[in-house]
Write a protein that holds these residues in place. Structure first.
Motif, PDB file in Angstrom:
ATOM      1  N   SER A 186       0.898  -1.198  -0.011  1.00  0.00           N
ATOM      2  CA  SER A 186       0.156   0.105   0.139  1.00  0.00           C
ATOM      3  C   SER A 186       0.818   1.258  -0.116  1.00  0.00           C
ATOM      4  O   SER A 186       0.470   2.355   0.346  1.00  0.00           O
ATOM      5  CB  SER A 186      -1.073   0.066   1.346  1.00  0.00           C
ATOM      6  N   ILE A 187       2.107   1.246  -0.528  1.00  0.00           N
ATOM      7  CA  ILE A 187       3.037   2.274  -0.445  1.00  0.00           C
ATOM      8  C   ILE A 187       2.484   3.379  -1.357  1.00  0.00           C
ATOM      9  O   ILE A 187       2.521   4.515  -0.895  1.00  0.00           O
ATOM     10  CB  ILE A 187       4.612   1.946  -0.715  1.00  0.00           C
ATOM     11  N   GLY A 188       2.021   3.344  -2.656  1.00  0.00           N
ATOM     12  CA  GLY A 188       1.231   4.298  -3.476  1.00  0.00           C
ATOM     13  C   GLY A 188       0.204   4.828  -2.625  1.00  0.00           C
ATOM     14  O   GLY A 188       0.233   6.198  -2.807  1.00  0.00           O
ATOM     15  N   THR A 189      -0.596   4.150  -2.024  1.00  0.00           N
ATOM     16  CA  THR A 189      -1.953   4.893  -1.419  1.00  0.00           C
ATOM     17  C   THR A 189      -1.296   5.777  -0.177  1.00  0.00           C
ATOM     18  O   THR A 189      -1.658   6.749  -0.114  1.00  0.00           O
ATOM     19  CB  THR A 189      -2.595   3.903  -0.595  1.00  0.00           C
ATOM     20  N   LEU A 190      -0.224   5.029   0.483  1.00  0.00           N
ATOM     21  CA  LEU A 190       0.188   5.831   1.794  1.00  0.00           C
ATOM     22  C   LEU A 190       1.167   7.051   1.214  1.00  0.00           C
ATOM     23  O   LEU A 190       0.893   8.402   1.901  1.00  0.00           O
ATOM     24  CB  LEU A 190       1.204   5.058   2.666  1.00  0.00           C
ATOM     25  N   LEU A 191       1.502   7.225   0.298  1.00  0.00           N
ATOM     26  CA  LEU A 191       2.376   8.285  -0.404  1.00  0.00           C
ATOM     27  C   LEU A 191       1.410   9.286  -0.893  1.00  0.00           C
ATOM     28  O   LEU A 191       1.360  10.476  -0.647  1.00  0.00           O
ATOM     29  CB  LEU A 191       3.016   7.766  -1.494  1.00  0.00           C
ATOM     30  N   GLY A 192       0.254   8.849  -1.640  1.00  0.00           N
ATOM     31  CA  GLY A 192      -0.879   9.733  -2.054  1.00  0.00           C
ATOM     32  C   GLY A 192      -1.300  10.542  -1.222  1.00  0.00           C
ATOM     33  O   GLY A 192      -1.521  11.697  -1.105  1.00  0.00           O
ATOM     34  N   LYS A 193      -1.680   9.757  -0.040  1.00  0.00           N
ATOM     35  CA  LYS A 193      -2.637  10.415   1.017  1.00  0.00           C
ATOM     36  C   LYS A 193      -1.405  11.266   1.786  1.00  0.00           C
ATOM     37  O   LYS A 193      -2.069  12.416   2.183  1.00  0.00           O
ATOM     38  CB  LYS A 193      -3.189   9.439   2.048  1.00  0.00           C
ATOM     39  N   SER A 194      -0.509  11.123   2.002  1.00  0.00           N
ATOM     40  CA  SER A 194       0.572  12.100   2.784  1.00  0.00           C
ATOM     41  C   SER A 194       0.983  13.140   2.007  1.00  0.00           C
ATOM     42  O   SER A 194       1.092  14.612   2.542  1.00  0.00           O
ATOM     43  CB  SER A 194       1.976  11.184   2.874  1.00  0.00           C
ATOM     44  N   VAL A 195       1.091  13.016   0.596  1.00  0.00           N
ATOM     45  CA  VAL A 195       1.072  14.147  -0.097  1.00  0.00           C
ATOM     46  C   VAL A 195       0.125  15.117  -0.067  1.00  0.00           C
ATOM     47  O   VAL A 195       0.124  16.298   0.006  1.00  0.00           O
ATOM     48  CB  VAL A 195       1.452  13.751  -1.686  1.00  0.00           C
ATOM     49  N   ILE A 196      -1.206  14.644  -0.215  1.00  0.00           N
ATOM     50  CA  ILE A 196      -2.403  15.362  -0.075  1.00  0.00           C
ATOM     51  C   ILE A 196      -2.482  16.087   1.167  1.00  0.00           C
ATOM     52  O   ILE A 196      -2.855  17.279   1.491  1.00  0.00           O
ATOM     53  CB  ILE A 196      -3.701  14.628  -0.171  1.00  0.00           C
ATOM     54  N   GLU A 197      -2.058  15.269   2.334  1.00  0.00           N
ATOM     55  CA  GLU A 197      -2.238  15.933   3.783  1.00  0.00           C
ATOM     56  C   GLU A 197      -1.019  17.157   3.803  1.00  0.00           C
ATOM     57  O   GLU A 197      -1.274  18.125   4.419  1.00  0.00           O
ATOM     58  CB  GLU A 197      -1.747  15.007   4.718  1.00  0.00           C
ATOM     59  N   LYS A 198       0.172  16.829   3.094  1.00  0.00           N
ATOM     60  CA  LYS A 198       1.269  18.067   3.142  1.00  0.00           C
ATOM     61  C   LYS A 198       0.751  19.315   2.174  1.00  0.00           C
ATOM     62  O   LYS A 198       1.126  20.334   2.631  1.00  0.00           O
ATOM     63  CB  LYS A 198       2.301  17.628   2.390  1.00  0.00           C
ATOM     64  N   ALA A 199       0.002  18.748   1.043  1.00  0.00           N
ATOM     65  CA  ALA A 199      -0.522  19.882   0.437  1.00  0.00           C
ATOM     66  C   ALA A 199      -1.443  20.862   1.147  1.00  0.00           C
ATOM     67  O   ALA A 199      -1.879  22.156   1.009  1.00  0.00           O
ATOM     68  CB  ALA A 199      -1.017  19.649  -0.926  1.00  0.00           C
ATOM     69  N   THR A 200      -2.272  20.214   1.899  1.00  0.00           N
ATOM     70  CA  THR A 200      -3.312  20.852   2.818  1.00  0.00           C
ATOM     71  C   THR A 200      -2.486  21.501   3.860  1.00  0.00           C
ATOM     72  O   THR A 200      -2.975  22.731   4.157  1.00  0.00           O
ATOM     73  CB  THR A 200      -4.347  19.797   3.640  1.00  0.00           C
ATOM     74  N   GLU A 201      -1.596  20.961   4.572  1.00  0.00           N
ATOM     75  CA  GLU A 201      -0.734  22.002   5.511  1.00  0.00           C
ATOM     76  C   GLU A 201      -0.249  23.228   4.974  1.00  0.00           C
ATOM     77  O   GLU A 201      -0.099  24.113   5.561  1.00  0.00           O
ATOM     78  CB  GLU A 201       0.271  20.858   6.016  1.00  0.00           C
ATOM     79  N   LEU A 202       0.139  23.035   3.595  1.00  0.00           N
ATOM     80  CA  LEU A 202       0.892  24.466   2.737  1.00  0.00           C
ATOM     81  C   LEU A 202      -0.379  25.369   2.555  1.00  0.00           C
ATOM     82  O   LEU A 202       0.052  26.139   1.977  1.00  0.00           O
ATOM     83  CB  LEU A 202       1.556  23.721   1.886  1.00  0.00           C
ATOM     84  N   GLY A 203      -1.573  24.877   2.808  1.00  0.00           N
ATOM     85  CA  GLY A 203      -2.671  26.005   2.496  1.00  0.00           C
ATOM     86  C   GLY A 203      -3.142  25.641   1.065  1.00  0.00           C
ATOM     87  O   GLY A 203      -3.839  26.513   0.657  1.00  0.00           O
ATOM     88  N   ALA A 204      -2.878  24.686   0.382  1.00  0.00           N
ATOM     89  CA  ALA A 204      -3.452  24.426  -0.919  1.00  0.00           C
ATOM     90  C   ALA A 204      -4.899  24.178  -1.103  1.00  0.00           C
ATOM     91  O   ALA A 204      -5.602  23.790  -0.385  1.00  0.00           O
ATOM     92  CB  ALA A 204      -2.645  23.291  -1.741  1.00  0.00           C
TER      93      ALA A 204
END
Length: 320
Positions: free
Chosen positions: A255-273
């Motif tokens: 599930s690395i692809g899923t974990l990476l995708g979710k983490s990138v989305i969380e990071k984008a949210t943290e950055l105010g995207a």
């Protein structure tokens, strides 16, 4: 049995086979009780032909849920025993129809109209004595396993367990080689490396990190097996592009692809995207399915620097 108390549910198949063996042994003795020379495994074929008349082997196999080779073998055995007529004429000469012989019809009458009635009453008595209705439970299990096989269920549990050992960390210079290699391997496998690829992969600090982007790395047992970038866009419609996602083939099923995708989305949210953008190719079906599961939706009409791009997608973070 004490053995099954020790093994637990992992030996369910073995326990069911043991129960089946006990019932099959009794079934053979029951035919002897009624003075019928008959193998228990023949019963489904006999019943279908007795109820519905002549059929092709394929039709019989579909009706009873057996494989065609299995039914072919049973038909041969029943033919040798004189219960099957394999030379029935059909309106369609291309159909090889089999049916019960006179001996087969006589035996089926005795089995269905006498023996089966006694067995039905005996099984009903067993069900009434039991705390749980096995007949209904089997039907329920058959339905549930049809929806999702035991293999798929075990695979999901394996993914869940192994994904706990995956750590998502931010990019460091020591991961530059893995970032480049993982991406170059999958791109070269399906397409060809392009100028924009070389820029981002050879100089991630200059073209991604120093421009306000991020790179996340998935570590499994401290080995970098997956990467994904969040690239800052100079665009009025989108804040970041999710790009350069690549996972090592040996990491599949974790599930690395899923974990990476979710983490990138969380990071984008943290950055105010508020909106993310990505480009891909429909030949990459697992990746496209992942993007849809993450909430991305297909869009059209945007220019792209990549020849391989034939699908563009966006994720509205305000809606997710």
């Amino acid at each position: 049995m004490e053995f099954f108390n020790k093994t637990g549910k992992m030996a369910l198949g073995s326990r069911l086979r043991l129960l089946t063996a006990k019932m099959t042994d009794d079934a053979a003795k029951i035919y002897e009780l009624y003075e019928i020379d008959f193998s228990p495994k023949w019963f489904p074929v006999l019943f279908v032909l007795a109820e519905e008349g002549g059929k092709t082997i394929t039709e019989v196999a579909e009706e009873i849920g057996h494989s065609q080779p299995s039914v072919t073998k049973i038909i041969k055995e029943m033919t040798v025993a004189g219960l099957i007529d394999a030379n029935i004429k059909s309106d369609d000469k291309r159909r090889n129809v089999v049916g019960l012989s006179k001996k087969g019809v006589d035996i089926s009458d005795k089995i269905i109209n006498v023996q089966c009635i006694d067995i039905d009453h005996a099984v009903k008595g067993l069900i009434d004595e039991a705390t749980h209705n096995l007949w209904e439970a089997v039907a329920e299990w058959e339905f549930l396993l049809e929806q999702k096989s035991l293999l798929k269920r075990v695979l999901d549990e394996k993914k869940k367990r192994e994904s706990k050992d995956v750590k998502i960390v931010e990019y460091q210079p020591k991961y530059q080689s893995a970032f480049r290699t993982l991406n170059e391997d999958w791109i070269s496998n399906y397409f060809k490396m392009e100028e924009a690829d070389y820029k981002a992969l050879d100089h991630p600090e200059e073209y991604i990190l120093n421009q306000g982007g991020k790179i996340l790395v998935a570590l499994y047992q401290d080995e970098p097996l997956g990467v994904c970038a969040l690239i800052k866009m100079n665009d009025p419609d989108y804040d970041y592009e999710m790009a350069k996602m690549a996972v090592s083939p040996k990491a599949q099923g974790k599930s690395i692809g899923t974990l990476l995708g979710k983490s990138v989305i969380e990071k984008a949210t943290e950055l105010g995207a508020s909106k993310l953008y990505l480009e891909s190719n429909t030949i990459l079906k697992p990746a496209i399915n992942l993007y849809y599961k993450l909430g991305f939706e297909k869009i059209t009409g945007r220019p792209t620097p990549y020849e391989r791009c034939n699908i563009q997608m966006e994720l509205d973070l305000k809606k997710s």
